[in-house]
Design an enzyme around this catalytic site. Structure first.
Site, PDB file in Angstrom:
ATOM      1  N   ASP A  52       1.887 -12.020  -7.874  1.00  0.00           N
ATOM      2  CA  ASP A  52       3.305 -12.395  -7.845  1.00  0.00           C
ATOM      3  C   ASP A  52       3.636 -13.139  -6.545  1.00  0.00           C
ATOM      4  O   ASP A  52       4.749 -13.656  -6.394  1.00  0.00           O
ATOM      5  CB  ASP A  52       4.217 -11.188  -8.056  1.00  0.00           C
ATOM      6  CG  ASP A  52       4.124 -10.182  -6.923  1.00  0.00           C
ATOM      7  OD1 ASP A  52       3.226 -10.302  -6.066  1.00  0.00           O
ATOM      8  OD2 ASP A  52       4.969  -9.257  -6.890  1.00  0.00           O
ATOM      9  N   SER A  53       2.660 -13.259  -5.651  1.00  0.00           N
ATOM     10  CA  SER A  53       2.824 -14.133  -4.480  1.00  0.00           C
ATOM     11  C   SER A  53       3.106 -15.567  -4.922  1.00  0.00           C
ATOM     12  O   SER A  53       3.583 -16.376  -4.130  1.00  0.00           O
ATOM     13  CB  SER A  53       1.563 -14.092  -3.602  1.00  0.00           C
ATOM     14  OG  SER A  53       0.414 -14.317  -4.370  1.00  0.00           O
ATOM     15  N   GLU A 123       2.211  -2.459  -7.759  1.00  0.00           N
ATOM     16  CA  GLU A 123       2.298  -1.908  -6.407  1.00  0.00           C
ATOM     17  C   GLU A 123       2.899  -0.507  -6.451  1.00  0.00           C
ATOM     18  O   GLU A 123       3.931  -0.295  -7.086  1.00  0.00           O
ATOM     19  CB  GLU A 123       3.188  -2.808  -5.537  1.00  0.00           C
ATOM     20  CG  GLU A 123       2.644  -4.211  -5.372  1.00  0.00           C
ATOM     21  CD  GLU A 123       3.587  -5.109  -4.570  1.00  0.00           C
ATOM     22  OE1 GLU A 123       4.580  -4.610  -3.997  1.00  0.00           O
ATOM     23  OE2 GLU A 123       3.315  -6.315  -4.524  1.00  0.00           O
ATOM     24  N   GLU A 190      -3.450  -2.899   1.435  1.00  0.00           N
ATOM     25  CA  GLU A 190      -2.812  -3.998   2.174  1.00  0.00           C
ATOM     26  C   GLU A 190      -2.231  -3.512   3.502  1.00  0.00           C
ATOM     27  O   GLU A 190      -1.447  -2.544   3.540  1.00  0.00           O
ATOM     28  CB  GLU A 190      -1.707  -4.651   1.323  1.00  0.00           C
ATOM     29  CG  GLU A 190      -0.994  -5.769   2.097  1.00  0.00           C
ATOM     30  CD  GLU A 190      -0.222  -6.758   1.246  1.00  0.00           C
ATOM     31  OE1 GLU A 190      -0.274  -6.655   0.000  1.00  0.00           O
ATOM     32  OE2 GLU A 190       0.429  -7.645   1.829  1.00  0.00           O
TER      33      GLU A 190
HETATM   34  O1  KIV Z   1       0.536 -11.129  -5.205  1.00  0.00           O
HETATM   35  C1  KIV Z   1      -0.426 -11.168  -4.439  1.00  0.00           C
HETATM   36  O2  KIV Z   1      -0.948 -12.239  -4.090  1.00  0.00           O
HETATM   37  C2  KIV Z   1      -0.956  -9.917  -3.943  1.00  0.00           C
HETATM   38  C3  KIV Z   1      -1.913 -10.001  -2.799  1.00  0.00           C
HETATM   39  C4  KIV Z   1      -1.137  -9.980  -1.534  1.00  0.00           C
HETATM   40  C5  KIV Z   1      -2.931  -8.937  -2.847  1.00  0.00           C
HETATM   41  O3  KIV Z   1      -0.603  -8.877  -4.401  1.00  0.00           O
END
Ligand code: KIV
Length: 287
Positions: A52-53, A123, A190
């Site tokens: 989701d980044s 998460e 993380e």
């Molecule tokens: O969404 C993402 O890219 C992540 C990474 C920071 C592990 O969860």
């Protein structure tokens, strides 16, 4: 047609477990598009996270909170079409699993079945064990993500290293153990002290993948745009920047603009020709 056309060649969760058991480090990176999927798969990456980044690095949001299921799906699908070998993890966006077990399983099913990814990730730790258990029970491989959880960073005092006190470190260990018991096949750790990541990596049997978790994790993950210099807004301490694609692309476009203005482009080799007598005839025909 199946969205897993070459499923037999793909890395399975059992292959990733074998890598941990044999002490082979696991590489993981994000990708959000067809060309990015092609590149990272050809490079030989083990796991691709359609994270989701993407909300920040591809869609321009301030953080990952606004990302929707539709946005995740439209980025997971092209990556799935590109990738032959790597295991693809689809990220569950904020509020797609937080409300109830039923909601979590429904949305995990959409990413897995419609999106075609090989597993899903969300998460959170102990408090989300019922969701993790139900996703696994539904037959969908589940990847945990603990330590700093960006979707709920506001509740953690911002984007800060987690697990720095004994109590806070114990909570991260409890999260890891609880998710392993719930059936997670791997964990992202993380932004936690490397010594804590080492303790967790020794304690759980499943692979741990660090992002700001130090060298003792079973593998490492980075956001593609961070490590190739495409995301300039900020660079976390745990990122190693391997190249500057932002500047490379900027300079290429500047050169193109200049070439257009000076007629250096298109050159002969970029142009098509008509025989001289035909040109003459055409001029006559059109008057
Ligand atoms: O969404 C993402 O890219 C992540 C990474 C920071 C592990 O969860």
């Amino acid at each position: 047609m199946s969205s897993h056309p070459e499923a037999t060649k793909k890395l399975l969760t059992s292959d990733l477990q074998k890598m941990k058991d044999e002490g082979k480090k696991i590489s993981m990176i994000t990708a959000y598009s067809y060309p990015q999927g092609l590149i990272v798969d050809e490079a030989g990456i083990d796991i691709i996270l359609v994270g989701d980044s993407l909300g920040m690095v591809e869609l321009g949001y301030a953080d990952t909170v606004p990302v929707t299921m539709d946005e995740m799906l439209s980025h997971i699908k092209p990556v799935v079409r590109a990738v032959k070998r790597a295991h693809i993890v689809g990220d569950m966006p904020f509020m797609s699993y937080n409300i109830s077990v039923e909601q979590a399983v429904t949305n995990a099913g959409i990413l897995y079945k419609d999106g075609g990814c090989d597993s899903v990730k969300f998460e959170g730790g102990v408090e989300f064990v019922p969701q993790a258990e139900a996703i696994v029970k539904a037959g969908i491989p589940f990847f945990g993500h603990i330590g700093l959880t960006p979707q709920t960073a506001a509740m953690l005092g911002g984007f800060k290293v987690q697990g720095k006190s004994i109590d806070a470190a114990k909570k991260v260990v409890d999260d890891a153990v609880a998710l392993e018991e719930a059936g997670a096949f791997a964990l992202i750790l993380e932004a936690i002290p490397q010594q804590l990541a080492q303790i967790i990596t020794e304690k759980v049997k499943i692979p741990t993948i660090g992002i700001g978790g130090g060298v003792h994790c079973d593998g490492q993950v980075l956001v593609l745009h961070d490590m190739v210099g495409l995301f300039k807004r900020f660079t976390p301490k745990f990122v190693k920047v391997y190249t500057d694609m932002y500047t490379a692309q900027l300079n290429a476009v500047k050169e193109f603009i200049s070439d257009v203005q000076t007629e250096a482009f298109p050159a002969k080799e970029h142009s098509f020709n008509m025989k001289a007598d035909m040109v003459e005839e055409l001029r006559k025909v059109i008057g």
